[in-house]
Design an enzyme around this catalytic site. Structure first.
Site, short mmCIF file in Angstrom:
data_model
loop_
_atom_site.label_atom_id
_atom_site.label_comp_id
_atom_site.label_asym_id
_atom_site.label_seq_id
_atom_site.Cartn_x
_atom_site.Cartn_y
_atom_site.Cartn_z
N CYS A 2 0.87 -1.18 0.00
CA CYS A 2 0.00 0.00 0.00
C CYS A 2 0.90 1.22 0.00
CB CYS A 2 -0.92 -0.02 1.22
SG CYS A 2 -2.05 1.39 1.27
N GLU A 130 -3.56 1.13 -5.84
CA GLU A 130 -2.64 0.03 -6.12
C GLU A 130 -2.42 -0.04 -7.62
OE1 GLU A 130 0.01 -1.64 -5.43
OE2 GLU A 130 -0.97 -2.28 -3.58
#
Length: 309
Positions: A2, A130
């Site tokens: 992340c 992402e």
């Protein structure tokens, strides 16, 4: 992993969104905001939060006052834990601490002591970005915005649809925020005190494995949230057992504008359309054009040879 998150709510809105039901009054109470000076950095709402930015993090109030049962507070912290043994400029420790792997926490020289000392927190965000790493044929990695499923008529990338409200009787209504498990630590030297955190990640399940092999440890139920923050009654190993891959998530592709962390505008998480058929057709057209060009070049060569004969 992340590497970027989104949180555009104001301080006051976030206090409402993180409200909890008081055991004393049976009414919802806004989460208290505890100020700390993180080298002069303050929380700035953003659609592209990057490591070293400061964001509000949810922690147990028991850390700051005795007898604060089931109470949560918000503290601004810097993304990326500063190792406690680093005594020089905090920006020069050179360790990658934005994420910590769940499977390595208990064996980590950095994270295990923090876990054992009650350094559990929740990073509250609207969503995270992402980049697709599973598509090997693409020259550029397509970014996606991942977030919690929303109520009908609420569009995550259009704040005018959120209809955020707060009432003591019913609590927060509006956008559904994402709560990610993390660890935090307090670092200090002679003249600075800085709170910093790391996001816990785990292997992706079938929900996100098409996109990336890692995903954040997202807390999906109130039981998970309460257990992770209850540092007095839920010991470390038990708390870790509450971290499971989430199955219910939403996502959409976004512009590569988000690739540059200096771009903070609301355009970062806007939904875009990926016309894969058009992309394929374009590729086929390019192939046929190249084939036609080769044939044309071959004909030209043949005509040139005949002329010489």
């Amino acid at each position: 992993m992340c590497g970027r998150t989104v949180l555009s709510l104001s301080k006051e809105q976030l206090q409402c969104a993180c409200s909890y039901k008081s055991d004393k009054t049976n009414k919802y109470v806004k989460a208290e905001w505890l100020h700390e000076h993180n080298d002069g950095k303050e929380y700035i709402p953003s659609h592209n939060i990057a490591p070293t930015d400061v964001t509000p993090v949810l922690v147990s109030a028991n850390k700051y006052r005795n007898g604060a049962k089931n109470e949560h507070v918000l503290k601004p912290m810097m993304w990326g834990i500063i190792p406690p043994w680093h005594m020089e400029d905090y920006r020069t420790h050179k360790l990658s601490t934005n994420n910590c792997r769940l499977e390595n926490i208990k064996s980590s020289r950095l994270y295990n002591p923090i876990l054992r000392n009650g350094g559990r927190c929740i990073i509250v965000v609207e969503g995270f970005y992402e980049w697709q790493t599973t598509e090997k044929t693409s020259k550029t990695k397509q970014p996606y915005y991942i977030y919690m499923p929303q109520e009908e008529k609420i569009e995550i990338d259009e704040c005018t649809t959120w209809n955020n409200t707060f009432e003591e009787a019913e609590g927060w209504k509006g956008i559904c925020l994402m709560q990610i498990a993390g660890l935090y630590n307090v670092w200090q030297n002679e003249d600075k005190v800085i709170y910093s955190y790391s996001i816990i990640t785990m292997d992706s399940n079938s929900t996100l494995s098409w996109l990336h092999h890692r995903m954040p440890a997202i807390l999906n139920t109130q039981d998970q949230v309460d257990a992770w923050l209850d540092i007095n009654n839920v010991e470390a190993d038990m708390a870790l057992s509450y971290l499971k891959p989430i199955t219910l998530l939403s996502w959409h592709p976004v512009s590569t504008l988000v690739n540059n962390s200096r771009n903070k505008s609301e355009n970062c998480n806007k939904k875009i359309l990926i016309d894969r058929k058009k992309t394929t057709q374009k590729t086929l057209n390019e192939w046929f054009n190249k084939t036609a060009k080769r044939k044309s070049d071959d004909n030209d060569c043949s005509e040139h040879k005949k002329a010489k004969q």
